[in-house]
Design a protein around this motif. Sequence first.
Motif, PDB file in Angstrom:
ATOM      1  N   GLY A 228     -31.103 -49.465 -21.534  1.00  0.00           N
ATOM      2  CA  GLY A 228     -31.962 -50.195 -22.463  1.00  0.00           C
ATOM      3  C   GLY A 228     -31.855 -51.703 -22.273  1.00  0.00           C
ATOM      4  O   GLY A 228     -31.409 -52.194 -21.236  1.00  0.00           O
ATOM      5  N   THR A 229     -32.271 -52.455 -23.298  1.00  0.00           N
ATOM      6  CA  THR A 229     -32.205 -53.914 -23.250  1.00  0.00           C
ATOM      7  C   THR A 229     -31.743 -54.453 -24.599  1.00  0.00           C
ATOM      8  O   THR A 229     -31.812 -53.759 -25.615  1.00  0.00           O
ATOM      9  N   LYS A 230     -31.328 -55.700 -24.589  1.00  0.00           N
ATOM     10  CA  LYS A 230     -30.860 -56.333 -25.828  1.00  0.00           C
ATOM     11  C   LYS A 230     -31.969 -56.492 -26.856  1.00  0.00           C
ATOM     12  O   LYS A 230     -31.709 -56.639 -28.052  1.00  0.00           O
ATOM     13  N   MET A 231     -33.243 -56.457 -26.394  1.00  0.00           N
ATOM     14  CA  MET A 231     -34.361 -56.607 -27.330  1.00  0.00           C
ATOM     15  C   MET A 231     -35.081 -55.294 -27.619  1.00  0.00           C
ATOM     16  O   MET A 231     -36.136 -55.291 -28.228  1.00  0.00           O
ATOM     17  N   GLN A 232     -34.496 -54.172 -27.212  1.00  0.00           N
ATOM     18  CA  GLN A 232     -35.173 -52.879 -27.327  1.00  0.00           C
ATOM     19  C   GLN A 232     -35.412 -52.441 -28.770  1.00  0.00           C
ATOM     20  O   GLN A 232     -36.237 -51.562 -29.019  1.00  0.00           O
ATOM     21  N   ASN A 233     -34.702 -53.029 -29.721  1.00  0.00           N
ATOM     22  CA  ASN A 233     -34.882 -52.711 -31.142  1.00  0.00           C
ATOM     23  C   ASN A 233     -35.401 -53.914 -31.908  1.00  0.00           C
ATOM     24  O   ASN A 233     -34.965 -54.208 -33.016  1.00  0.00           O
ATOM     25  N   THR A 234     -36.375 -54.590 -31.323  1.00  0.00           N
ATOM     26  CA  THR A 234     -36.948 -55.765 -31.977  1.00  0.00           C
ATOM     27  C   THR A 234     -37.512 -55.419 -33.350  1.00  0.00           C
ATOM     28  O   THR A 234     -37.414 -56.217 -34.292  1.00  0.00           O
ATOM     29  N   PHE A 235     -38.086 -54.240 -33.500  1.00  0.00           N
ATOM     30  CA  PHE A 235     -38.632 -53.823 -34.798  1.00  0.00           C
ATOM     31  C   PHE A 235     -37.572 -53.881 -35.885  1.00  0.00           C
ATOM     32  O   PHE A 235     -37.860 -54.204 -37.048  1.00  0.00           O
ATOM     33  N   GLN A 236     -36.337 -53.598 -35.539  1.00  0.00           N
ATOM     34  CA  GLN A 236     -35.224 -53.547 -36.484  1.00  0.00           C
ATOM     35  C   GLN A 236     -34.514 -54.894 -36.586  1.00  0.00           C
ATOM     36  O   GLN A 236     -34.170 -55.353 -37.689  1.00  0.00           O
ATOM     37  N   ILE A 237     -34.324 -55.525 -35.452  1.00  0.00           N
ATOM     38  CA  ILE A 237     -33.630 -56.826 -35.425  1.00  0.00           C
ATOM     39  C   ILE A 237     -34.378 -57.853 -36.258  1.00  0.00           C
ATOM     40  O   ILE A 237     -33.783 -58.575 -37.067  1.00  0.00           O
ATOM     41  N   GLU A 238     -35.702 -57.936 -36.078  1.00  0.00           N
ATOM     42  CA  GLU A 238     -36.472 -58.943 -36.812  1.00  0.00           C
ATOM     43  C   GLU A 238     -36.435 -58.691 -38.314  1.00  0.00           C
ATOM     44  O   GLU A 238     -36.371 -59.638 -39.105  1.00  0.00           O
ATOM     45  N   LEU A 239     -36.449 -57.444 -38.707  1.00  0.00           N
ATOM     46  CA  LEU A 239     -36.379 -57.119 -40.137  1.00  0.00           C
ATOM     47  C   LEU A 239     -35.054 -57.594 -40.725  1.00  0.00           C
ATOM     48  O   LEU A 239     -35.020 -58.225 -41.800  1.00  0.00           O
ATOM     49  N   LEU A 240     -33.953 -57.320 -40.041  1.00  0.00           N
ATOM     50  CA  LEU A 240     -32.641 -57.719 -40.536  1.00  0.00           C
ATOM     51  C   LEU A 240     -32.501 -59.242 -40.591  1.00  0.00           C
ATOM     52  O   LEU A 240     -31.986 -59.791 -41.565  1.00  0.00           O
ATOM     53  N   TYR A 254     -25.834 -54.252 -15.506  1.00  0.00           N
ATOM     54  CA  TYR A 254     -25.899 -53.073 -14.628  1.00  0.00           C
ATOM     55  C   TYR A 254     -26.029 -51.769 -15.416  1.00  0.00           C
ATOM     56  O   TYR A 254     -26.167 -50.707 -14.821  1.00  0.00           O
ATOM     57  N   SER A 255     -25.970 -51.853 -16.723  1.00  0.00           N
ATOM     58  CA  SER A 255     -26.247 -50.694 -17.570  1.00  0.00           C
ATOM     59  C   SER A 255     -27.497 -50.928 -18.412  1.00  0.00           C
ATOM     60  O   SER A 255     -27.879 -50.092 -19.218  1.00  0.00           O
ATOM     61  N   SER A 256     -28.124 -52.105 -18.235  1.00  0.00           N
ATOM     62  CA  SER A 256     -29.365 -52.429 -18.934  1.00  0.00           C
ATOM     63  C   SER A 256     -30.536 -52.293 -17.962  1.00  0.00           C
ATOM     64  O   SER A 256     -30.342 -52.232 -16.745  1.00  0.00           O
ATOM     65  N   THR A 257     -31.740 -52.240 -18.499  1.00  0.00           N
ATOM     66  CA  THR A 257     -32.934 -52.149 -17.650  1.00  0.00           C
ATOM     67  C   THR A 257     -32.923 -53.249 -16.605  1.00  0.00           C
ATOM     68  O   THR A 257     -33.117 -53.002 -15.407  1.00  0.00           O
ATOM     69  N   ALA A 258     -32.704 -54.468 -17.063  1.00  0.00           N
ATOM     70  CA  ALA A 258     -32.607 -55.618 -16.158  1.00  0.00           C
ATOM     71  C   ALA A 258     -31.940 -56.770 -16.904  1.00  0.00           C
ATOM     72  O   ALA A 258     -32.308 -57.066 -18.040  1.00  0.00           O
ATOM     73  N   SER A 259     -30.983 -57.383 -16.267  1.00  0.00           N
ATOM     74  CA  SER A 259     -30.363 -58.598 -16.803  1.00  0.00           C
ATOM     75  C   SER A 259     -30.797 -59.757 -15.916  1.00  0.00           C
ATOM     76  O   SER A 259     -30.559 -59.732 -14.707  1.00  0.00           O
ATOM     77  N   ILE A 260     -31.455 -60.738 -16.518  1.00  0.00           N
ATOM     78  CA  ILE A 260     -31.928 -61.902 -15.758  1.00  0.00           C
ATOM     79  C   ILE A 260     -31.067 -63.095 -16.136  1.00  0.00           C
ATOM     80  O   ILE A 260     -31.126 -63.588 -17.267  1.00  0.00           O
ATOM     81  N   PHE A 261     -30.255 -63.552 -15.188  1.00  0.00           N
ATOM     82  CA  PHE A 261     -29.348 -64.653 -15.470  1.00  0.00           C
ATOM     83  C   PHE A 261     -30.079 -65.987 -15.361  1.00  0.00           C
ATOM     84  O   PHE A 261     -31.179 -66.073 -14.807  1.00  0.00           O
ATOM     85  N   GLN A 262     -29.476 -67.014 -15.892  1.00  0.00           N
ATOM     86  CA  GLN A 262     -30.158 -68.307 -16.005  1.00  0.00           C
ATOM     87  C   GLN A 262     -30.480 -68.934 -14.654  1.00  0.00           C
ATOM     88  O   GLN A 262     -31.377 -69.759 -14.550  1.00  0.00           O
ATOM     89  N   ASP A 263     -29.759 -68.545 -13.598  1.00  0.00           N
ATOM     90  CA  ASP A 263     -30.063 -69.086 -12.270  1.00  0.00           C
ATOM     91  C   ASP A 263     -31.078 -68.229 -11.510  1.00  0.00           C
ATOM     92  O   ASP A 263     -31.338 -68.467 -10.336  1.00  0.00           O
ATOM     93  N   GLY A 264     -31.652 -67.214 -12.203  1.00  0.00           N
ATOM     94  CA  GLY A 264     -32.688 -66.397 -11.598  1.00  0.00           C
ATOM     95  C   GLY A 264     -32.217 -65.087 -11.004  1.00  0.00           C
ATOM     96  O   GLY A 264     -33.041 -64.246 -10.609  1.00  0.00           O
ATOM     97  N   ARG A 265     -30.907 -64.868 -10.888  1.00  0.00           N
ATOM     98  CA  ARG A 265     -30.408 -63.597 -10.368  1.00  0.00           C
ATOM     99  C   ARG A 265     -30.787 -62.449 -11.299  1.00  0.00           C
ATOM    100  O   ARG A 265     -30.823 -62.623 -12.519  1.00  0.00           O
ATOM    101  N   VAL A 266     -31.031 -61.291 -10.718  1.00  0.00           N
ATOM    102  CA  VAL A 266     -31.422 -60.116 -11.498  1.00  0.00           C
ATOM    103  C   VAL A 266     -30.465 -58.970 -11.207  1.00  0.00           C
ATOM    104  O   VAL A 266     -30.170 -58.674 -10.039  1.00  0.00           O
TER     105      VAL A 266
END
Length: 478
Positions: A228-240, A254-266
């Motif tokens: 999954g991703t850190k934003m996968q529960n936006t429906f719930q996060i925004e409510l809280l 490496y356990s998330s859909t994709a992690s995009i680091f600030q220097d552009g690495r994926v």
Amino acid sequence: MRLFEVLIVVFNILLIGWILLFKNKSQRGPLIGFGVSAIIMLVHGLVEGMRWPMIPAYVMTALPLVIFAVRLKSKSRLPGEQPARKRSIVKLVLLTLLTVIYSSVAVVLPILFPIFTFNKPAGPYKIGTVTYDWKDDQRDEVLTPDTSDKRELMVQVWYPADAKAKGKTEFYHSEPDIFAEGYSKVFNMPKLLFTAFGKVRTHAIENAEISNAESSYPVLIFSHGLSGTKMQNTFQIELLVSHGYIVVGIDHTYSSTASIFQDGRVAYYQPIDMTSTGPMDQLNDQWVGDAEFVLDQVEKLAANDPEHRFTGRMDMNHVGMFGHSFGGATSVQMVMKDARIKAAINMDGVLYGKLRIPEEGLNKPFLMMSADSSLEALQSTDNSELSDLGKKLMERFDHIADGGNYWMTIKNMTHMGFTDIYLLSPLFQFLQKGNIREAQSLINEYSLDFFDHYLKKKPLRLLEQNIGEHPTFTLQKD
């Protein structure tokens, strides 16, 4: 469908129908109609942005001109052609049939693949957000062959924003192509199906000023499901967040859909053996390490934020955690292991991890949310090997509600119904027997009630009052 998408489809269908059915028209009329259609399409492209499900509608913009040109040409019939009357009737029938088929496709495609919207959060606060790239120099990255790699995590923080906060709300995914590729790998489906995520906006404003309505806000750590991703529960996060919580979402690299680091690495998702408990328990231990490290960093922000946003504004005496699936299991491990976590919610997570719930229960506030279909799958006897695994895993649930905690089983619910993913298309929602928006509302109501009581000391409005069987859920407490 969005406003200009509706306009272009409806206008083109009416325009084609007018051209086909009404003969006494000047040549100028269809040309004007085509021009208006082209203007609508241009405005749509500039305001809303073009996308692939609208291709049939875009082609329909050119179709009136084609039909008009054909009709002009047909005025002079060549020798040997069929009589005009017979030929015009056949042509009309064929064109009408093609128009109906084509119009249906033009309408259905954007409906099946909409640009969905999140419900407006019901709380009094606006939402701000900021993202961090944190590296844990004390832990090696075990999921890469490079022995010098250290564990690095992308973390997003959502927080109550000032009522006067202004600015464009953030896109659900800032790098839609990368995430579409990631979803394609995870679900083994065409990348094209996930491009709509790139046009979805949230209610969060980047770097908005934090609200001064309260001196500090309780903190909630969120852990996503495997792949999954850190934003996968936006429906719930925004409510809280709208009700006065600071939510810290972790991308488990490496356990998330994709992690995009600030220097552009994926870093894309790396599959793991899920057929036995050993590798899963071991991976969960890494996730617990992630949560502990992130909590350490959050404490540093609360004490001295270099950007002065969170200094003194995070209530570190009232910290909770919630997660979906593997992240839910991580929440259970954290509430048992880390004294800083005062309360936790597990959303449909099998109880992987090293620690087991003792006979007396967790001795901390805890809410388990399960999908009925997930429990049925664990208890299934169709496959002897999976049945043995499911039996071992179900034994870990034996004391989950002991000690005064809650276990909610949502009816007609699926595992992924606890996330945003089904909002992507009604096609996905066929997997969910119940209404996905209603299920999300139920999750939000009880999550808020739980954290409000145990972190803000508010009276319970729902949990204690609704023990027992209900049409959409079962709630038990031992």
